[in-house]
Design an enzyme around this catalytic site. Structure first.
Site, PDB file in Angstrom:
ATOM      1  N   SER A 175       6.132  -5.160   6.419  1.00  0.00           N
ATOM      2  CA  SER A 175       7.020  -4.497   5.455  1.00  0.00           C
ATOM      3  C   SER A 175       8.449  -4.451   5.990  1.00  0.00           C
ATOM      4  CB  SER A 175       6.517  -3.056   5.247  1.00  0.00           C
ATOM      5  OG  SER A 175       7.520  -2.239   4.678  1.00  0.00           O
ATOM      6  N   TYR A 182       4.091   5.592   6.674  1.00  0.00           N
ATOM      7  CA  TYR A 182       4.055   4.174   6.298  1.00  0.00           C
ATOM      8  C   TYR A 182       4.854   3.337   7.291  1.00  0.00           C
ATOM      9  CZ  TYR A 182       4.489   0.154   3.082  1.00  0.00           C
ATOM     10  OH  TYR A 182       4.444  -1.089   2.505  1.00  0.00           O
TER      11      TYR A 182
HETATM   12  P1  NAP Z   1      -0.938  -2.046  -4.448  1.00  0.00           P
HETATM   13  O1  NAP Z   1      -0.499  -2.631  -5.733  1.00  0.00           O
HETATM   14  O2  NAP Z   1      -0.972  -0.554  -4.272  1.00  0.00           O
HETATM   15  O3  NAP Z   1      -2.373  -2.671  -4.047  1.00  0.00           O
HETATM   16  C1  NAP Z   1      -2.960  -2.248  -2.856  1.00  0.00           C
HETATM   17  C2  NAP Z   1      -4.360  -2.794  -2.847  1.00  0.00           C
HETATM   18  O4  NAP Z   1      -5.016  -2.335  -1.661  1.00  0.00           O
HETATM   19  C3  NAP Z   1      -5.187  -2.305  -4.038  1.00  0.00           C
HETATM   20  O5  NAP Z   1      -6.035  -3.329  -4.505  1.00  0.00           O
HETATM   21  C4  NAP Z   1      -5.996  -1.175  -3.410  1.00  0.00           C
HETATM   22  O6  NAP Z   1      -7.219  -0.941  -4.048  1.00  0.00           O
HETATM   23  C5  NAP Z   1      -6.266  -1.760  -2.035  1.00  0.00           C
HETATM   24  N1  NAP Z   1      -6.701  -0.730  -1.098  1.00  0.00           N
HETATM   25  C6  NAP Z   1      -6.079   0.424  -0.792  1.00  0.00           C
HETATM   26  N2  NAP Z   1      -6.806   1.116   0.107  1.00  0.00           N
HETATM   27  C7  NAP Z   1      -7.919   0.379   0.367  1.00  0.00           C
HETATM   28  C8  NAP Z   1      -9.051   0.555   1.208  1.00  0.00           C
HETATM   29  N3  NAP Z   1      -9.204   1.646   1.974  1.00  0.00           N
HETATM   30  N4  NAP Z   1     -10.001  -0.405   1.220  1.00  0.00           N
HETATM   31  C9  NAP Z   1      -9.871  -1.510   0.433  1.00  0.00           C
HETATM   32  N5  NAP Z   1      -8.828  -1.747  -0.396  1.00  0.00           N
HETATM   33  C10 NAP Z   1      -7.858  -0.799  -0.405  1.00  0.00           C
HETATM   34  O7  NAP Z   1       0.012  -2.568  -3.275  1.00  0.00           O
HETATM   35  P2  NAP Z   1       0.873  -3.903  -3.170  1.00  0.00           P
HETATM   36  O8  NAP Z   1       2.268  -3.605  -3.589  1.00  0.00           O
HETATM   37  O9  NAP Z   1       0.129  -5.051  -3.781  1.00  0.00           O
HETATM   38  O10 NAP Z   1       0.896  -4.039  -1.576  1.00  0.00           O
HETATM   39  C11 NAP Z   1      -0.075  -4.810  -0.899  1.00  0.00           C
HETATM   40  C12 NAP Z   1       0.327  -4.795   0.562  1.00  0.00           C
HETATM   41  O11 NAP Z   1       1.698  -5.200   0.679  1.00  0.00           O
HETATM   42  C13 NAP Z   1       0.249  -3.402   1.193  1.00  0.00           C
HETATM   43  O12 NAP Z   1      -0.163  -3.515   2.543  1.00  0.00           O
HETATM   44  C14 NAP Z   1       1.702  -2.916   1.140  1.00  0.00           C
HETATM   45  O13 NAP Z   1       1.982  -1.956   2.140  1.00  0.00           O
HETATM   46  C15 NAP Z   1       2.432  -4.191   1.392  1.00  0.00           C
HETATM   47  N6  NAP Z   1       3.824  -4.256   0.937  1.00  0.00           N
HETATM   48  C16 NAP Z   1       4.131  -4.004  -0.358  1.00  0.00           C
HETATM   49  C17 NAP Z   1       5.483  -4.146  -0.750  1.00  0.00           C
HETATM   50  C18 NAP Z   1       5.940  -3.902  -2.166  1.00  0.00           C
HETATM   51  O14 NAP Z   1       7.168  -3.807  -2.371  1.00  0.00           O
HETATM   52  N7  NAP Z   1       5.058  -3.791  -3.145  1.00  0.00           N
HETATM   53  C19 NAP Z   1       6.446  -4.531   0.175  1.00  0.00           C
HETATM   54  C20 NAP Z   1       6.060  -4.719   1.507  1.00  0.00           C
HETATM   55  C21 NAP Z   1       4.736  -4.602   1.862  1.00  0.00           C
HETATM   56  P3  NAP Z   1      -7.366   0.352  -5.007  1.00  0.00           P
HETATM   57  O15 NAP Z   1      -6.602   0.041  -6.243  1.00  0.00           O
HETATM   58  O16 NAP Z   1      -8.834   0.490  -5.221  1.00  0.00           O
HETATM   59  O17 NAP Z   1      -6.766   1.527  -4.259  1.00  0.00           O
HETATM   60  C1  GCO Z   2       9.329   2.393  -0.291  1.00  0.00           C
HETATM   61  C2  GCO Z   2       8.637   1.129  -0.724  1.00  0.00           C
HETATM   62  C3  GCO Z   2       8.622   0.133   0.421  1.00  0.00           C
HETATM   63  C4  GCO Z   2       7.919  -1.113  -0.009  1.00  0.00           C
HETATM   64  C5  GCO Z   2       7.864  -2.101   1.089  1.00  0.00           C
HETATM   65  C6  GCO Z   2       9.210  -2.570   1.504  1.00  0.00           C
HETATM   66  O1  GCO Z   2       8.880   3.470  -0.715  1.00  0.00           O
HETATM   67  O2  GCO Z   2      10.318   2.268   0.438  1.00  0.00           O
HETATM   68  O3  GCO Z   2       7.326   1.385  -1.166  1.00  0.00           O
HETATM   69  O4  GCO Z   2       7.994   0.715   1.525  1.00  0.00           O
HETATM   70  O5  GCO Z   2       6.619  -0.836  -0.395  1.00  0.00           O
HETATM   71  O6  GCO Z   2       7.096  -1.675   2.153  1.00  0.00           O
HETATM   72  O7  GCO Z   2       9.014  -3.669   2.376  1.00  0.00           O
END
Ligand code: NAP
Ligand code: GCO
Length: 264
Positions: A145, A158
């Protein structure tokens, strides 16, 4: 050169990939030829995920598993190895976030974020590596992230987890690189998924959410990322094209980490 990026004959496990970033990454790996395995906590979401993959012509293997439960992870990895095959590519994608001012955050909430975002990648990697060693190598991609590098208000747990995940990535690379296992990270910028939906909610008067405006001013690309922006980087890190890339965090952020931000 194109064959370097092919994944034919490889089995890829993407955790938490019923939707969001995991779904997009798994879809890209499938397009490159990988067999897709994914998990989610709820059967209903696994079923929805299988259907969503099928709509894209992908036959995905879905399993119910909470990635924080080591016994359940060990059991599901054994089932996958029996039913689908040895996992060649692991994407530790499952993650949660709790946006709470640190002094108001309970230790329970802090621990829950650390459990999913840091302990679980350890648990799943530990379950998958032994078969990779027997097979002669593998690829692990941890979804880090911006918060692996930067802090901000309300995301202490986080940021601690994602900072730790960056170092876990480097440590797996250090410990298992000699066995032809490459472990790298992808550090997405701000991506439009359910996880960031609260940060993009339009205001009652129809104007952009202040955080939405903030991120656009901090992103040279002047847009939020789409989950599909992560597919190509994931295929690269999952393929032979990255066999000498190890312990690297590839930031896919539209330039956020390079930019001081647009003058107001
Ligand atoms: P999301 O839409 O909230 O999806 C997260 C997924 O993880 C969901 O399918 C959720 O399932 C699953 N999950 C959560 N807890 C779990 C557990 N204990 N066991 C199995 N599955 C679990 O998040 P996203 O935005 O796609 O993010 C995916 C990854 O990218 C995360 O690691 C997040 O930190 C990272 N990330 C996101 C962003 C962003 O801007 N979106 C940026 C940087 C990094 P449920 O629906 O059943 O909870
Ligand atoms: C926040 C956002 C970010 C993104 C991502 C950025 O609240 O700042 O959720 O943390 O999810 O991790 O890279």
């Amino acid at each position: 050169m194109n064959d370097l990026f092919r994944l034919d004959g490889k089995v890829a496990l993407v955790t938490g990939a019923s939707y969001g970033i995991g779904f997009a990454i798994a879809s890209a790996l499938a397009e490159a030829g990988a067999t897709i395995v994914f998990n989610d906590i709820k059967q209903e979401l696994v079923d929805k995920g299988v259907a969503a993959y099928a709509e894209q012509g992908i036959t995905a293997h879905g399993y119910v598993c909470d990635v924080t439960d080591e016994d359940a992870v060990q059991a599901v990895v054994a089932r996958i190895e029996q039913e689908v095959g040895v996992i060649d590519i692991l994407v530790n994608n499952a993650g949660i976030i709790k946006r709470i001012p640190m002094v108001e955050m309970s230790a329970k909430d802090f621990r829950q974020v650390i459990d999913v975002d840091l302990n679980a990648p350890f648990i799943v990697s530990k379950a998958v590596i032994p078969a990779m060693l027997k097979k002669g190598g593998g690829k692990i991609i941890n979804i880090c992230s911006m918060m692996s590098e930067l802090g901000r208000e309300t995301v202490s747990a986080y940021a601690a987890a994602k900072g730790g995940l960056k170092m876990l990535t480097k440590n797996i690379a250090s410990e298992y690189g000699q066995y032809n296992i490459q472990c790298n990270g992808i550090g997405p910028g701000y991506i439009a998924t359910p996880q960031t939906a609260p940060l993009r909610e339009p205001q009652p008067d129809g104007s952009k959410h202040p955080f939405d405006q903030f991120i656009l001013a901090k992103t040279p690309a002047n847009r939020w990322g789409e989950a599909s922006d992560l597919g190509g980087p994931a295929v690269f890190l999952a393929s032979a094209a990255s066999d000498f890339v190890n312990g690297h965090i590839l930031y896919v952020d539209g330039g956020i980490l390079a930019y001081i931000g647009k003058q107001p």
